[in-house]
Design a protein around this motif. Structure first.
Motif, short mmCIF file in Angstrom:
data_model
loop_
_atom_site.label_atom_id
_atom_site.label_comp_id
_atom_site.label_asym_id
_atom_site.label_seq_id
_atom_site.Cartn_x
_atom_site.Cartn_y
_atom_site.Cartn_z
N UNK A 59 -1.03 -34.87 10.14
CA UNK A 59 -2.20 -34.13 9.56
C UNK A 59 -2.29 -34.17 8.04
N UNK A 60 -3.32 -34.39 7.54
CA UNK A 60 -3.53 -34.36 5.90
C UNK A 60 -4.32 -33.32 5.57
N UNK A 61 -3.86 -32.31 4.68
CA UNK A 61 -4.61 -31.16 4.45
C UNK A 61 -5.08 -31.61 2.88
N UNK A 121 5.74 -33.51 3.20
CA UNK A 121 6.62 -32.18 3.49
C UNK A 121 6.61 -31.88 4.95
N UNK A 122 7.80 -32.17 5.75
CA UNK A 122 8.12 -31.90 7.09
C UNK A 122 7.15 -33.08 7.89
N UNK A 123 7.58 -34.29 7.81
CA UNK A 123 6.93 -35.40 8.46
C UNK A 123 7.56 -36.03 9.29
N UNK A 124 8.66 -35.63 10.18
CA UNK A 124 9.34 -36.38 11.19
C UNK A 124 9.70 -36.13 12.35
N UNK A 125 9.17 -34.82 12.75
CA UNK A 125 9.20 -34.18 14.04
C UNK A 125 8.05 -34.71 14.99
N UNK A 126 8.37 -34.61 16.31
CA UNK A 126 7.21 -35.07 17.31
C UNK A 126 7.27 -33.99 18.22
N UNK A 127 8.28 -33.12 18.37
CA UNK A 127 8.41 -32.10 19.46
C UNK A 127 7.62 -30.56 18.95
N UNK A 128 6.56 -30.24 19.35
CA UNK A 128 6.27 -29.12 18.76
C UNK A 128 6.88 -27.65 19.51
N UNK A 129 6.80 -26.61 19.07
CA UNK A 129 7.50 -25.52 19.38
C UNK A 129 6.72 -25.13 20.73
N UNK A 130 5.32 -25.45 20.77
CA UNK A 130 4.38 -25.16 21.99
C UNK A 130 4.57 -26.05 23.01
N UNK A 131 5.80 -27.12 23.14
CA UNK A 131 5.85 -27.97 24.12
C UNK A 131 5.31 -29.33 24.02
N UNK A 132 4.23 -29.58 23.15
CA UNK A 132 3.33 -30.69 22.88
C UNK A 132 4.32 -31.68 22.26
N UNK A 133 4.41 -32.81 22.69
CA UNK A 133 5.05 -33.90 22.24
C UNK A 133 3.77 -34.85 21.65
N UNK A 134 3.87 -35.22 20.38
CA UNK A 134 2.85 -35.91 19.69
C UNK A 134 3.23 -36.99 18.77
N UNK A 194 -2.97 -29.66 -7.68
CA UNK A 194 -4.46 -29.24 -7.60
C UNK A 194 -4.57 -28.08 -8.68
N UNK A 195 -3.71 -27.02 -8.96
CA UNK A 195 -3.80 -26.12 -10.04
C UNK A 195 -4.11 -26.76 -11.34
N UNK A 196 -3.67 -27.94 -11.82
CA UNK A 196 -3.84 -28.64 -12.97
C UNK A 196 -4.93 -29.57 -12.74
N UNK A 197 -5.83 -29.63 -11.77
CA UNK A 197 -7.13 -30.69 -11.83
C UNK A 197 -6.65 -31.77 -11.37
N UNK A 198 -5.52 -32.17 -10.82
CA UNK A 198 -5.31 -33.54 -10.13
C UNK A 198 -5.45 -33.55 -8.67
N UNK A 199 -5.98 -34.51 -8.28
CA UNK A 199 -6.21 -34.57 -6.77
C UNK A 199 -4.87 -34.61 -6.06
N UNK A 200 -4.75 -34.03 -4.83
CA UNK A 200 -3.52 -34.04 -4.24
C UNK A 200 -3.81 -33.70 -2.79
N UNK A 201 -3.02 -34.13 -1.70
CA UNK A 201 -3.08 -33.68 -0.34
C UNK A 201 -1.59 -33.53 0.14
N UNK A 202 -1.68 -32.98 1.22
CA UNK A 202 -0.27 -32.57 1.88
C UNK A 202 -0.34 -33.32 3.22
N UNK A 203 0.72 -34.14 3.50
CA UNK A 203 1.18 -34.93 4.69
C UNK A 203 2.14 -34.24 5.54
N UNK A 204 1.77 -34.23 6.73
CA UNK A 204 2.71 -32.89 7.54
C UNK A 204 2.39 -33.53 8.86
N UNK A 205 3.74 -33.50 9.89
CA UNK A 205 3.69 -33.56 11.13
C UNK A 205 2.45 -33.08 12.08
#
Length: 472
Positions: free
Chosen positions: A251-253, A233-246, A319-330
């Motif tokens: 991030x994997x939550x 969810x939200x994995x395609x942007x490299x220009x942060x609002x803070x001016x950082x380009x990465x 996760x609420x159902x007891x299934x392992x899960x992660x969130x991938x985000x820029x």
């Protein structure tokens, strides 16, 4: 000396202690290996050609074409038009369904395309509305009940969450995630895997994480043993609002303790440890290790939270159902490009348009997903019944139940303040009964332990932490 700082002799003593402990672990691991010198050597390839192959097959051009098509539907709001062939959520769903069907045709019918749905009402759905997911299923060859899911949400929104008519292109949130899902289906469907792969374009995320709930209900009804949901969810942007380009990190939550933990399990976990070792967190570590080995210029930032602060995603339903899960985000979000009407104010452009997507970066994040899915689906399942013994002894014994398809196991240990698994010992599978390994002079009090399963071809499962805290 600054306030709060330790005296230099104390700091040096602590550093010396950490070095000695690490050296001791390495030397003891070698000693343990020598005690089993009579065992036959295990052929464990360092490289897995399959993983490099699927990573190389990802196409930024294919993903651009997908996002262009999705943006072209104007809005994909969950409450938008479902009849038009050119605008709204209905047209978008039918296009994704047709795309999955075409991919399935190319692989000789290896994909089953379904549209699990539910009529729902709620705070953000005032009238009964059918919320529909579009899902493709690639059945596993020898372990089909074990399921690995990749998901992204199809719906989009403008500034007003109830505005179902204004343009809401949703190029990055979350056409980028859907593009990863479709590209995963296109690439991975050309191969066969032991476990089942599920490619899910979910709806209703912006209206309350509804698509995730619908897919979880379907998974339960079908008896799926979900080993992981990789929610993009939200994995395609490299220009942060803070001016950082990465363009070199993602991030994997992951949650720290299981959502379904009982009070008694929580009591044991608080006493013996495991706050950092829920299965979702060990999936995140698994992804980080694979990225280091098989990808170039992509670092996985392990974020020890279920999601961004105060925010959510479809992985929460798993996760609420007891299934392992992660969130991938820029790595760096740009909030002018999320949940905003298309407009220009004081020279600032608002809105989630396609010019905010960096396609080489999106392709890299997609490769991370594909390598993870392929590795996990081709490996044996995760060990169960993992337990440790060794109180008031100098040794630790790790026990677990045998895993279907496993020819070897790796017992891991790490310092209790180390975020990553550090030391390991590999042992051949021993019969069909319970398995165990004794680690001489590895004191149970001082380390965290885990076990992974290894197949004949060297593919390896995620690590499982002992007890309920780490059980998948």
């Amino acid at each position: 000396m600054m306030p709060g700082m330790l005296p230099l002799p104390t700091l040096l003593a602590r550093c010396r202690l950490l070095v000695l402990r690490a050296a001791a672990a390495l030397s003891l691991a070698g000693l343990a290996a020598l005690t089993h010198a009579a065992e036959p050597p295990l052929a464990l390839p360092v490289e897995q050609p399959l993983l490099r192959q699927v990573a190389a097959a990802v196409s930024a051009g294919e993903q651009r074409a997908t996002i262009e098509k999705l943006v072209g539907f104007g809005t994909r709001h969950t409450l938008s038009d479902t009849v038009s062939e050119t605008r709204g959520i209905g047209a978008a769903r039918r296009w994704v369904q047709a795309r999955f069907s075409a991919i399935g045709k190319d692989c000789g019918g290896c994909l089953e395309v379904i549209t699990p749905s539910k009529v729902m009402t709620g705070r953000r759905i005032p009238q009964p509305t059918e919320v529909m997911n579009v899902v493709a299923i690639q059945r596993g060859t020898s372990d089909p009940e074990r399921v690995i899911v990749i998901s992204g949400h199809l719906d989009s929104r403008a500034s007003d969450i109830m505005d179902a008519t204004s343009d809401a292109p949703g190029a990055n949130d979350d056409a980028s995630g859907v593009a990863a899902v479709i590209e995963a289906a296109r690439v991975l469907s050309k191969h066969r895997f032991r476990a089942t792969l599920v490619y899910a374009a979910l709806s209703g995320e912006e209206q309350g994480l509804l698509g995730g709930q619908i897919l979880v209900e379907h998974a339960r009804a079908q008896g799926w043993k979900v080993q992981a949901d990789l929610n993009n969810d939200i994995i395609g942007n490299i220009h942060g609002q803070n001016g950082v380009v990465d363009n070199s990190s993602v991030r994997v939550f992951s949650e720290g303790t299981r959502a379904l933990e009982t009070p008694e399990e929580a009591k044991r976990r608080r006493y013996n440890g495991g706050e950092l070792d829920a299965p979702s967190r060990n999936i995140a570590r698994y992804m980080a290790a694979l990225s280091e080995r098989y990808l170039t210029n992509l670092r996985v930032n392990l974020i020890y939270r279920t999601d961004r602060f105060g925010r959510g995603g479809d992985q929460v339903a798993f996760l609420d159902a007891g299934f392992p899960a992660v969130r991938v985000t820029e790595a760096n979000e740009h909030y002018h490009r999320q949940h905003q009407d298309l407009r220009v104010e004081a020279g600032v452009h608002y809105g989630d348009t396609i010019d905010g997507v960096d396609f080489p970066y999106l392709a890299q994040v997609t490769r991370l997903n594909l390598v993870t899915m392929a590795a996990m689906a081709q490996a044996p399942g995760v060990p169960t019944g993992v337990a440790i013994e060794g109180a008031v002894t100098p040794d630790t014994t790790v026990k677990w139940q045998p895993v279907k398809g496993a020819t070897a196991y790796r017992v891991w240990w790490r310092d209790t303040i180390d975020p990553r698994w550090r030391f390991s010992r590999t042992v051949a599978a021993s019969g069909s009964g319970p398995q165990q390994l004794r680690l001489p002079n590895i004191v149970i009090d001082d380390w965290f332990f885990g076990v992974s399963a290894i197949g004949a071809d060297g593919h390896e499962s995620p690590v499982v932490f002992p007890g309920e805290a780490g059980a998948f």
